[in-house]
Motif scaffolding. Structure first.
Motif, PDB file in Angstrom:
ATOM      1  N   ALA A  39      61.060  68.605  65.239  1.00 48.94           N
ATOM      2  CA  ALA A  39      61.070  67.565  66.263  1.00 48.94           C
ATOM      3  C   ALA A  39      60.849  66.175  65.681  1.00 48.94           C
ATOM      4  CB  ALA A  39      59.997  67.869  67.313  1.00 48.94           C
ATOM      5  N   SER A  40      60.419  66.093  64.433  1.00 46.48           N
ATOM      6  CA  SER A  40      60.162  64.790  63.817  1.00 46.48           C
ATOM      7  C   SER A  40      61.435  64.095  63.357  1.00 46.48           C
ATOM      8  CB  SER A  40      59.224  64.955  62.623  1.00 46.48           C
ATOM      9  OG  SER A  40      59.828  65.772  61.626  1.00 46.48           O
ATOM     10  N   LEU A  41      62.553  64.807  63.310  1.00 43.78           N
ATOM     11  CA  LEU A  41      63.771  64.251  62.735  1.00 43.78           C
ATOM     12  C   LEU A  41      64.260  62.992  63.458  1.00 43.78           C
ATOM     13  CD1 LEU A  41      65.885  64.466  60.558  1.00 43.78           C
ATOM     14  CD2 LEU A  41      67.158  66.065  62.007  1.00 43.78           C
ATOM     15  N   PRO A  42      64.309  62.923  64.801  1.00 46.44           N
ATOM     16  CA  PRO A  42      64.757  61.674  65.453  1.00 46.44           C
ATOM     17  C   PRO A  42      63.896  60.469  65.075  1.00 46.44           C
ATOM     18  CG  PRO A  42      64.774  63.494  67.022  1.00 46.44           C
ATOM     19  CD  PRO A  42      64.087  64.007  65.795  1.00 46.44           C
ATOM     20  N   LEU A  43      62.579  60.680  64.977  1.00 39.79           N
ATOM     21  CA  LEU A  43      61.684  59.589  64.611  1.00 39.79           C
ATOM     22  C   LEU A  43      61.948  59.131  63.178  1.00 39.79           C
ATOM     23  CD1 LEU A  43      59.311  57.862  65.603  1.00 39.79           C
ATOM     24  CD2 LEU A  43      57.764  59.618  64.741  1.00 39.79           C
ATOM     25  N   LEU A  44      62.147  60.085  62.296  1.00 39.25           N
ATOM     26  CA  LEU A  44      62.430  59.740  60.908  1.00 39.25           C
ATOM     27  C   LEU A  44      63.761  59.015  60.767  1.00 39.25           C
ATOM     28  CD1 LEU A  44      61.199  63.030  59.185  1.00 39.25           C
ATOM     29  CD2 LEU A  44      60.086  60.791  59.118  1.00 39.25           C
ATOM     30  N   ARG A  45      64.724  59.402  61.576  1.00 37.28           N
ATOM     31  CA  ARG A  45      66.023  58.718  61.530  1.00 37.28           C
ATOM     32  C   ARG A  45      65.893  57.262  61.975  1.00 37.28           C
ATOM     33  NH1 ARG A  45      69.753  63.625  63.889  1.00 37.28           N
ATOM     34  NH2 ARG A  45      70.466  64.448  61.883  1.00 37.28           N
ATOM     35  N   ARG A  46      65.026  56.993  62.922  1.00 31.04           N
ATOM     36  CA  ARG A  46      64.791  55.614  63.343  1.00 31.04           C
ATOM     37  C   ARG A  46      64.199  54.799  62.190  1.00 31.04           C
ATOM     38  NH1 ARG A  46      61.373  55.485  68.754  1.00 31.04           N
ATOM     39  NH2 ARG A  46      61.646  53.237  68.405  1.00 31.04           N
ATOM     40  N   LEU A  47      63.284  55.397  61.449  1.00 29.97           N
ATOM     41  CA  LEU A  47      62.694  54.703  60.306  1.00 29.97           C
ATOM     42  C   LEU A  47      63.729  54.487  59.209  1.00 29.97           C
ATOM     43  CD1 LEU A  47      59.248  56.534  60.038  1.00 29.97           C
ATOM     44  CD2 LEU A  47      59.779  54.384  61.197  1.00 29.97           C
ATOM     45  N   LEU A  48      64.611  55.454  59.032  1.00 29.15           N
ATOM     46  CA  LEU A  48      65.675  55.325  58.036  1.00 29.15           C
ATOM     47  C   LEU A  48      66.613  54.187  58.410  1.00 29.15           C
ATOM     48  CD1 LEU A  48      66.804  56.873  55.456  1.00 29.15           C
ATOM     49  CD2 LEU A  48      68.410  57.928  57.044  1.00 29.15           C
ATOM     50  N   ALA A  49      66.988  54.112  59.677  1.00 31.42           N
ATOM     51  CA  ALA A  49      67.889  53.057  60.143  1.00 31.42           C
ATOM     52  C   ALA A  49      67.255  51.674  60.012  1.00 31.42           C
ATOM     53  CB  ALA A  49      68.288  53.315  61.600  1.00 31.42           C
ATOM     54  N   SER A  58      59.253  49.731  38.805  1.00 28.44           N
ATOM     55  CA  SER A  58      58.190  50.401  39.530  1.00 28.44           C
ATOM     56  C   SER A  58      58.813  51.474  40.409  1.00 28.44           C
ATOM     57  CB  SER A  58      57.417  49.397  40.411  1.00 28.44           C
ATOM     58  OG  SER A  58      56.844  48.383  39.613  1.00 28.44           O
ATOM     59  N   PRO A  59      58.020  52.482  40.815  1.00 24.17           N
ATOM     60  CA  PRO A  59      58.550  53.490  41.742  1.00 24.17           C
ATOM     61  C   PRO A  59      59.071  52.821  43.008  1.00 24.17           C
ATOM     62  CG  PRO A  59      56.470  54.211  40.813  1.00 24.17           C
ATOM     63  CD  PRO A  59      56.647  52.784  40.380  1.00 24.17           C
ATOM     64  N   THR A  60      60.223  53.260  43.465  1.00 26.13           N
ATOM     65  CA  THR A  60      60.850  52.626  44.628  1.00 26.13           C
ATOM     66  C   THR A  60      61.187  53.592  45.741  1.00 26.13           C
ATOM     67  OG1 THR A  60      63.015  52.867  43.583  1.00 26.13           O
ATOM     68  CG2 THR A  60      61.859  50.784  43.227  1.00 26.13           C
ATOM     69  N   LEU A  61      61.154  54.907  45.493  1.00 25.74           N
ATOM     70  CA  LEU A  61      61.560  55.852  46.527  1.00 25.74           C
ATOM     71  C   LEU A  61      60.563  55.848  47.678  1.00 25.74           C
ATOM     72  CD1 LEU A  61      62.647  58.903  44.337  1.00 25.74           C
ATOM     73  CD2 LEU A  61      63.971  56.888  45.001  1.00 25.74           C
ATOM     74  N   ARG A  62      61.100  55.906  48.889  1.00 24.00           N
ATOM     75  CA  ARG A  62      60.252  55.962  50.092  1.00 24.00           C
ATOM     76  C   ARG A  62      60.704  57.160  50.921  1.00 24.00           C
ATOM     77  NH1 ARG A  62      61.766  50.736  52.752  1.00 24.00           N
ATOM     78  NH2 ARG A  62      63.660  51.168  51.582  1.00 24.00           N
ATOM     79  N   TRP A  63      59.919  58.198  50.890  1.00 26.04           N
ATOM     80  CA  TRP A  63      60.266  59.451  51.565  1.00 26.04           C
ATOM     81  C   TRP A  63      59.705  59.486  52.983  1.00 26.04           C
ATOM     82  CZ3 TRP A  63      63.242  63.534  50.044  1.00 26.04           C
ATOM     83  CH2 TRP A  63      63.636  63.592  48.705  1.00 26.04           C
ATOM     84  N   GLY A  64      60.458  60.127  53.862  1.00 26.15           N
ATOM     85  CA  GLY A  64      59.960  60.461  55.183  1.00 26.15           C
ATOM     86  C   GLY A  64      60.103  61.956  55.393  1.00 26.15           C
ATOM     87  N   PHE A  65      59.056  62.597  55.873  1.00 29.28           N
ATOM     88  CA  PHE A  65      59.143  64.031  56.143  1.00 29.28           C
ATOM     89  C   PHE A  65      58.263  64.371  57.336  1.00 29.28           C
ATOM     90  CE2 PHE A  65      55.540  63.732  53.241  1.00 29.28           C
ATOM     91  CZ  PHE A  65      54.615  64.599  53.791  1.00 29.28           C
TER      92      PHE A  65
END
Length: 630
Positions: free
Chosen positions: A21-31, A9-16
């Motif tokens: 300014a959204s980059l710090p928030l996205l990095r928290r989700l990545l971590a 099944s599709p498994t990729l989970r993208w954040g954008f």
């Protein structure tokens, strides 16, 4: 294209995000493993480049550079499981509008505000898991999931998605019609023939029509007329399939993959069994490197369990083979492996059958199917050991909040569950236990996790400090390696830490903790530890200091510390009901300690020879008398 419940099944989970300014928030989700890749906003004169930030689970990055978010979405939409977007709902809606297909194929889309306060499942709330993802994101960020679906808004069970939390996979049926009828308040007839039946105890399930609550109670005619069916068989109605089947397989060396697939598909079809109900494959250790078996497991998304010959030979089977025994040291592979893999109480659903090579193929294979007593899929299960902190939800860690949000069942002592109750959803089962039944609670939680559920086993404070983590880990270690579900300990703030924070800074030098409960530790051992703490001049925290049945131990502990040279004027903190509305913190001396004010809800914190009180605060200097601080 529909997304299959089994196989790849599709498994990729993208954040954008719509801004840098959204980059710090996205990095928290990545971590936090809530996304596995980030798309950076385009820089002037540059395209939009995928960014993985050296994340260990992020692999297979796109080999192109997009010119816009629209191009990214168009390219990645079919092969992605989810998109988490930081920005305005309207702007995200316009971006995804040209890509919308139907609810069976579209990925989940969750929108976050730039501060991470709100997680909104914009698309694929049930089928694609956007609501569950938004709840996990909100828990990790300390925010709130804004759910607007008819089921979540009305506190009802999402019939088309709830089974995933119980380790099930969705099968055939007109799910859209079922959900529309349920939303209109129409009664839904339910029949359950397999799987864990405790989901019927959920508050969110109370709107369903009454019916059999335990596996095996539903008769075939009841299942035939039911709109919602929980079973391992194919059939009418909207069906959830618990992981109740294990396929035992043996084969000659270098048997063709096509032969194995024909054998499996033919057997399941002949028996009317659903492929979605298969929990995995099982075989002998000698077959662990068989290419076709490994390929079959990978294609179908099934784990492969392989057992030693002596373990297989100990299983009674209806069709033992002397030839197999001479070759592999066991009289059965397919039947014995299926029974072993399907867990306690398993029974054969299909005895061994043989398939031989056709034109263009080679080899031969055997297959047997075992049915679990209820359901059994340890590889899908997760056991979370939650340290809930002293009691206040404000002191619960984001890591623990996220694990609680992911868990379908909460197991714990009633008082601790009461403190967490505001966080529990109607689709999460609460299982209360008695105060002295720690081992039983561990056993229950571990069994549920072995069935394929995600379970939270809850302790107060930190689960690794006089909590449930050690007992649960001992039971987990007693299982065979292949029967062990995921096991994660989530730390919490202990009573020791909060008591110290309330009182000042008493733990600035070496300290130790001692439990005065002799229920699990002989009192002679406890006395030896108290004498050692006194001789070493440690700051001492006493857990479980006094109860109705143990009213003398605290007095004896004070005597031992005084005999060991601790001055009578040594400051002592009594901290009761920490982190709760009834919290009380008071300062005393060791010689004047009011023993009758202490109970099991009190932590006793005793300073060392250099601890002192000033201005209502206790401090233990970092430097011991006679030492020099660098």
């Amino acid at each position: 294209m529909s997304i299959p419940e089994t196989g790849q099944s599709p498994t990729l989970r993208w954040g954008f995000g719509l801004g840098g300014a959204s980059l710090p928030l996205l990095r928290r989700l990545l971590a936090a493993d809530l996304i596995d890749r980030i798309a950076l906003p385009p820089q002037p004169g540059e395209g939009l480049s995928p960014r993985l930030d050296d994340h260990p689970s992020a692999s297979g990055a796109s080999d192109w550079t997009a010119r816009s978010l629209g191009e990214l979405l168009a390219s990645e939409w079919p092969r992605s499981q989810a998109f988490v977007a930081v920005g305005a709902c309207g702007a995200i809606t316009r971006l995804i509008a040209p890509l919308l297909g139907d609810k069976t194929s579209d990925p989940a889309v969750v929108v976050l505000d730039p501060a991470g306060r709100y997680a909104i499942p914009l698309l694929g709330g049930h089928g694609a898991g956007a609501e569950a993802l938004s709840q996990r994101i909100a828990a990790a960020l300390g925010g709130e999931a804004v759910l607007t679906g008819a089921s979540s808004g009305g506190g009802r069970l999402a019939l088309d998605s709830f089974g995933r939390g119980w380790g099930w996979r969705r099968g055939s049926g007109d799910w859209d019609a079922l959900m529309k009828g349920f939303a209109r308040g129409e009664p839904i007839a339910v029949a359950q023939q397999a799987g864990n039946g405790r989901w019927r105890q959920l508050e969110a399930a109370q709107a369903l029509a009454s019916g059999p609550e335990s596996p095996g109670q539903a008769h075939p005619q009841e299942a035939a007329g039911a709109q919602l069916v929980v079973a391992v068989e194919q059939g009418d109605g909207c069906r959830w399939h618990p992981p109740g089947l294990w396929l035992g397989m043996g084969c000659e060396r270098h048997t063709s993959l096509s032969l194995l697939e024909r054998l499996v598909d033919g057997a399941l079809a002949d028996q009317g069994l659903a492929a979605e109900a298969v929990a995995g494959l099982a075989s002998a250790e000698r077959k662990a490197d068989e290419p076709a078996l490994l390929q079959l497991a990978e294609r179908r998304g099934w784990p492969l369990r392989c057992f030693a010959a002596d373990a297989l030979n100990a299983v009674a089977v209806p069709n033992p083979s002397a030839a197999v025994a001479a070759e592999l040291g066991t009289a059965s592979v397919a039947e014995a492996a299926a029974l072993l893999a399907a867990g306690p109480g398993a029974q054969l659903r299909l005895e061994k059958r043989i398939e031989r090579a056709q034109a263009g193929e080679q080899g031969a294979a055997t297959l047997a199917i075992a049915a679990a007593a209820s359901q059994w899929a340890p590889q899908r299960g997760q056991l979370h050991l939650i340290g809930s902190g002293p009691g206040s939800l404000e002191l619960l860690t984001p890591d623990a909040r996220r694990a609680l949000a992911e868990s379908s069942v909460w197991v714990g002592y009633g008082l601790y569950l009461d403190l967490l109750e505001p966080l529990r959803r109607p689709d999460q089962l609460r299982s209360d236990g008695q105060l002295t039944q720690e081992r039983e609670r561990c056993r229950e939680a571990l069994e549920l996790a072995c069935q394929g559920l995600t379970v939270a086993l809850i302790s107060s404070g930190d689960s690794g400090i006089y909590g449930m983590a050690g007992l649960a880990l001992e039971q987990w270690m007693a299982l065979e390696a292949g029967d062990r579900p995921g096991f994660t300990v989530h730390p919490g703030i202990s009573a020791l830490q909060l008591a110290a924070a309330r009182a000042g800074a008493p733990l600035m030098h070496d300290f130790c903790t001692v439990s005065l409960s002799d229920r699990l530790t002989p009192w002679a051992v406890i006395e030896r530890r108290l004498r050692a703490a006194a001789a070493g001049d440690f700051v001492v925290a006493l857990y479980n200091p006094r109860s109705r049945g143990r009213d003398w131990q605290l007095g004896r502990a004070r005597e031992l510390l005084l005999e060991g040279g601790r001055p009578a004027q040594t400051p002592v903190v009594l901290a009761r009901q920490l982190g709760r509305p009834e919290e009380q913190v008071s300062l005393h001396t060791l010689g004047g300690l009011p023993l009758d004010q202490v109970d099991m809800l009190t932590l006793v914190l005793i300073g060392n020879a250099s601890s002192r009180v000033e201005g209502g605060r206790i401090v233990t200097p970092r430097g011991y008398p006679g030492a020099e601080l660098a």
